[in-house]
Write a protein that holds these residues in place. Structure first.
Motif, PDB file in Angstrom:
ATOM      1  N   MET A   1     -18.192   7.679   5.867  1.00 48.02           N
ATOM      2  CA  MET A   1     -17.550   6.620   5.117  1.00 48.02           C
ATOM      3  C   MET A   1     -16.821   7.240   3.928  1.00 48.02           C
ATOM      4  O   MET A   1     -17.385   8.038   3.199  1.00 48.02           O
ATOM      5  CB  MET A   1     -18.598   5.610   4.648  1.00 48.02           C
ATOM      6  CG  MET A   1     -18.023   4.618   3.684  1.00 48.02           C
ATOM      7  SD  MET A   1     -19.037   3.208   3.176  1.00 48.02           S
ATOM      8  CE  MET A   1     -20.649   3.820   2.985  1.00 48.02           C
ATOM      9  N   THR A   2     -15.584   6.841   3.761  1.00 51.31           N
ATOM     10  CA  THR A   2     -14.763   7.315   2.651  1.00 51.31           C
ATOM     11  C   THR A   2     -14.601   6.192   1.631  1.00 51.31           C
ATOM     12  O   THR A   2     -14.269   5.071   1.996  1.00 51.31           O
ATOM     13  CB  THR A   2     -13.364   7.729   3.162  1.00 51.31           C
ATOM     14  OG1 THR A   2     -13.524   8.721   4.165  1.00 51.31           O
ATOM     15  CG2 THR A   2     -12.500   8.249   2.043  1.00 51.31           C
ATOM     16  N   ILE A   3     -14.848   6.492   0.376  1.00 53.62           N
ATOM     17  CA  ILE A   3     -14.640   5.512  -0.690  1.00 53.62           C
ATOM     18  C   ILE A   3     -13.301   5.821  -1.346  1.00 53.62           C
ATOM     19  O   ILE A   3     -13.056   6.940  -1.776  1.00 53.62           O
ATOM     20  CB  ILE A   3     -15.773   5.557  -1.725  1.00 53.62           C
ATOM     21  CG1 ILE A   3     -17.094   5.188  -1.072  1.00 53.62           C
ATOM     22  CG2 ILE A   3     -15.456   4.631  -2.901  1.00 53.62           C
ATOM     23  CD1 ILE A   3     -18.295   5.322  -1.977  1.00 53.62           C
ATOM     24  N   THR A   4     -12.446   4.814  -1.389  1.00 58.07           N
ATOM     25  CA  THR A   4     -11.128   4.953  -2.000  1.00 58.07           C
ATOM     26  C   THR A   4     -11.131   4.197  -3.322  1.00 58.07           C
ATOM     27  O   THR A   4     -11.691   3.106  -3.409  1.00 58.07           O
ATOM     28  CB  THR A   4     -10.042   4.365  -1.074  1.00 58.07           C
ATOM     29  OG1 THR A   4     -10.134   4.993   0.209  1.00 58.07           O
ATOM     30  CG2 THR A   4      -8.656   4.562  -1.646  1.00 58.07           C
ATOM     31  N   THR A   5     -10.524   4.775  -4.331  1.00 61.33           N
ATOM     32  CA  THR A   5     -10.416   4.117  -5.636  1.00 61.33           C
ATOM     33  C   THR A   5      -8.945   4.002  -6.005  1.00 61.33           C
ATOM     34  O   THR A   5      -8.203   4.973  -5.924  1.00 61.33           O
ATOM     35  CB  THR A   5     -11.165   4.922  -6.721  1.00 61.33           C
ATOM     36  OG1 THR A   5     -12.530   5.069  -6.327  1.00 61.33           O
ATOM     37  CG2 THR A   5     -11.114   4.221  -8.060  1.00 61.33           C
ATOM     38  N   VAL A   6      -8.539   2.783  -6.379  1.00 58.94           N
ATOM     39  CA  VAL A   6      -7.161   2.548  -6.823  1.00 58.94           C
ATOM     40  C   VAL A   6      -7.199   1.697  -8.083  1.00 58.94           C
ATOM     41  O   VAL A   6      -8.118   0.910  -8.290  1.00 58.94           O
ATOM     42  CB  VAL A   6      -6.308   1.839  -5.738  1.00 58.94           C
ATOM     43  CG1 VAL A   6      -6.168   2.679  -4.495  1.00 58.94           C
ATOM     44  CG2 VAL A   6      -6.849   0.473  -5.392  1.00 58.94           C
ATOM     45  N   SER A   7      -6.203   1.865  -8.912  1.00 57.78           N
ATOM     46  CA  SER A   7      -6.102   1.019 -10.104  1.00 57.78           C
ATOM     47  C   SER A   7      -5.574  -0.351  -9.683  1.00 57.78           C
ATOM     48  O   SER A   7      -4.995  -0.506  -8.607  1.00 57.78           O
ATOM     49  CB  SER A   7      -5.162   1.649 -11.134  1.00 57.78           C
ATOM     50  OG  SER A   7      -3.827   1.610 -10.660  1.00 57.78           O
ATOM     51  N   SER A   8      -5.772  -1.337 -10.523  1.00 58.26           N
ATOM     52  CA  SER A   8      -5.269  -2.678 -10.199  1.00 58.26           C
ATOM     53  C   SER A   8      -3.749  -2.667 -10.069  1.00 58.26           C
ATOM     54  O   SER A   8      -3.182  -3.364  -9.233  1.00 58.26           O
ATOM     55  CB  SER A   8      -5.720  -3.704 -11.241  1.00 58.26           C
ATOM     56  OG  SER A   8      -5.283  -3.334 -12.530  1.00 58.26           O
ATOM     57  N   ARG A   9      -3.096  -1.828 -10.843  1.00 59.12           N
ATOM     58  CA  ARG A   9      -1.642  -1.711 -10.755  1.00 59.12           C
ATOM     59  C   ARG A   9      -1.227  -1.129  -9.402  1.00 59.12           C
ATOM     60  O   ARG A   9      -0.330  -1.634  -8.746  1.00 59.12           O
ATOM     61  CB  ARG A   9      -1.089  -0.849 -11.876  1.00 59.12           C
ATOM     62  CG  ARG A   9       0.439  -0.714 -11.821  1.00 59.12           C
ATOM     63  CD  ARG A   9       0.947   0.085 -12.953  1.00 59.12           C
ATOM     64  NE  ARG A   9       0.655  -0.656 -14.183  1.00 59.12           N
ATOM     65  CZ  ARG A   9       1.393  -0.648 -15.264  1.00 59.12           C
ATOM     66  NH1 ARG A   9       2.459   0.108 -15.310  1.00 59.12           N
ATOM     67  NH2 ARG A   9       1.069  -1.337 -16.315  1.00 59.12           N
ATOM     68  N   GLU A  10      -1.922  -0.056  -8.973  1.00 60.29           N
ATOM     69  CA  GLU A  10      -1.631   0.541  -7.667  1.00 60.29           C
ATOM     70  C   GLU A  10      -1.897  -0.463  -6.540  1.00 60.29           C
ATOM     71  O   GLU A  10      -1.146  -0.543  -5.577  1.00 60.29           O
ATOM     72  CB  GLU A  10      -2.496   1.784  -7.433  1.00 60.29           C
ATOM     73  CG  GLU A  10      -2.142   2.961  -8.310  1.00 60.29           C
ATOM     74  CD  GLU A  10      -3.182   4.073  -8.217  1.00 60.29           C
ATOM     75  OE1 GLU A  10      -2.771   5.236  -8.271  1.00 60.29           O
ATOM     76  OE2 GLU A  10      -4.385   3.767  -8.098  1.00 60.29           O
ATOM     77  N   PHE A  11      -2.964  -1.240  -6.702  1.00 57.65           N
ATOM     78  CA  PHE A  11      -3.282  -2.238  -5.686  1.00 57.65           C
ATOM     79  C   PHE A  11      -2.181  -3.284  -5.598  1.00 57.65           C
ATOM     80  O   PHE A  11      -1.762  -3.664  -4.503  1.00 57.65           O
ATOM     81  CB  PHE A  11      -4.625  -2.909  -5.999  1.00 57.65           C
ATOM     82  CG  PHE A  11      -4.982  -3.979  -5.020  1.00 57.65           C
ATOM     83  CD1 PHE A  11      -5.411  -3.657  -3.737  1.00 57.65           C
ATOM     84  CD2 PHE A  11      -4.895  -5.319  -5.368  1.00 57.65           C
ATOM     85  CE1 PHE A  11      -5.738  -4.645  -2.822  1.00 57.65           C
ATOM     86  CE2 PHE A  11      -5.224  -6.312  -4.467  1.00 57.65           C
ATOM     87  CZ  PHE A  11      -5.652  -5.972  -3.184  1.00 57.65           C
ATOM     88  N   GLN A  12      -1.694  -3.756  -6.738  1.00 52.88           N
ATOM     89  CA  GLN A  12      -0.633  -4.759  -6.745  1.00 52.88           C
ATOM     90  C   GLN A  12       0.647  -4.214  -6.123  1.00 52.88           C
ATOM     91  O   GLN A  12       1.360  -4.932  -5.426  1.00 52.88           O
ATOM     92  CB  GLN A  12      -0.347  -5.233  -8.166  1.00 52.88           C
ATOM     93  CG  GLN A  12      -1.444  -6.093  -8.741  1.00 52.88           C
ATOM     94  CD  GLN A  12      -1.194  -6.434 -10.186  1.00 52.88           C
ATOM     95  OE1 GLN A  12      -0.223  -5.993 -10.798  1.00 52.88           O
ATOM     96  NE2 GLN A  12      -2.085  -7.228 -10.761  1.00 52.88           N
ATOM     97  N   GLN A  13       0.930  -2.950  -6.343  1.00 53.53           N
ATOM     98  CA  GLN A  13       2.158  -2.350  -5.821  1.00 53.53           C
ATOM     99  C   GLN A  13       2.070  -2.041  -4.330  1.00 53.53           C
ATOM    100  O   GLN A  13       3.085  -2.005  -3.654  1.00 53.53           O
ATOM    101  CB  GLN A  13       2.497  -1.077  -6.595  1.00 53.53           C
ATOM    102  CG  GLN A  13       2.903  -1.350  -8.025  1.00 53.53           C
ATOM    103  CD  GLN A  13       3.078  -0.075  -8.839  1.00 53.53           C
ATOM    104  OE1 GLN A  13       2.723   1.010  -8.399  1.00 53.53           O
ATOM    105  NE2 GLN A  13       3.619  -0.224 -10.049  1.00 53.53           N
ATOM    106  N   ASN A  14       0.861  -1.786  -3.835  1.00 56.51           N
ATOM    107  CA  ASN A  14       0.740  -1.411  -2.434  1.00 56.51           C
ATOM    108  C   ASN A  14      -0.579  -1.924  -1.835  1.00 56.51           C
ATOM    109  O   ASN A  14      -1.447  -1.145  -1.436  1.00 56.51           O
ATOM    110  CB  ASN A  14       0.854   0.103  -2.265  1.00 56.51           C
ATOM    111  CG  ASN A  14       1.275   0.488  -0.875  1.00 56.51           C
ATOM    112  OD1 ASN A  14       1.253  -0.326   0.040  1.00 56.51           O
ATOM    113  ND2 ASN A  14       1.652   1.740  -0.695  1.00 56.51           N
ATOM    114  N   ALA A  15      -0.707  -3.239  -1.760  1.00 53.66           N
ATOM    115  CA  ALA A  15      -1.918  -3.852  -1.212  1.00 53.66           C
ATOM    116  C   ALA A  15      -2.111  -3.482   0.254  1.00 53.66           C
ATOM    117  O   ALA A  15      -3.242  -3.335   0.722  1.00 53.66           O
ATOM    118  CB  ALA A  15      -1.857  -5.369  -1.367  1.00 53.66           C
TER     119      ALA A  15
END
Length: 84
Positions: free
Chosen positions: A1-15
């Motif tokens: 299992m791989t855990i990915t971490t993104v900022s809320s800004r990155e998530f908004q830009q590339n959901a």
């Protein structure tokens, strides 16, 4: 299992990319550097919550009409004991 971490800004830009990342594990979404939300695939969510399908969902599965079912006749079923 791989855990990915993104900022809320990155998530908004590339959901879409975050959604694809849930195939290999949870996606942690951070807000100001701190974990704020977790994005999971529906399969993983159901696994960890122990959710089961409703009878309606189970009976509406694709391919269900191809399953042959031959329930026993009522006369073949056990009868309640008569204690009179």
């Amino acid at each position: 299992m791989t855990i990915t971490t993104v900022s809320s800004r990155e998530f908004q830009q590339n959901a879409n990319q975050a959604q694809k990342a849930t195939r290999s594990g949870p996606v942690f979404i951070t807000n100001r550097g701190k974990p704020a939300q977790v994005l999971l695939s529906i399969e993983e969510y159901q696994r960890i919550t122990g959710q089961r399908r409703s009878i309606v969902a189970a009976l509406s599965m694709p391919g269900l009409s191809e399953i042959e079912l031959a329930p026993p006749r009522s006369r073949d079923l056990p009868r309640p004991a008569d204690f009179s």
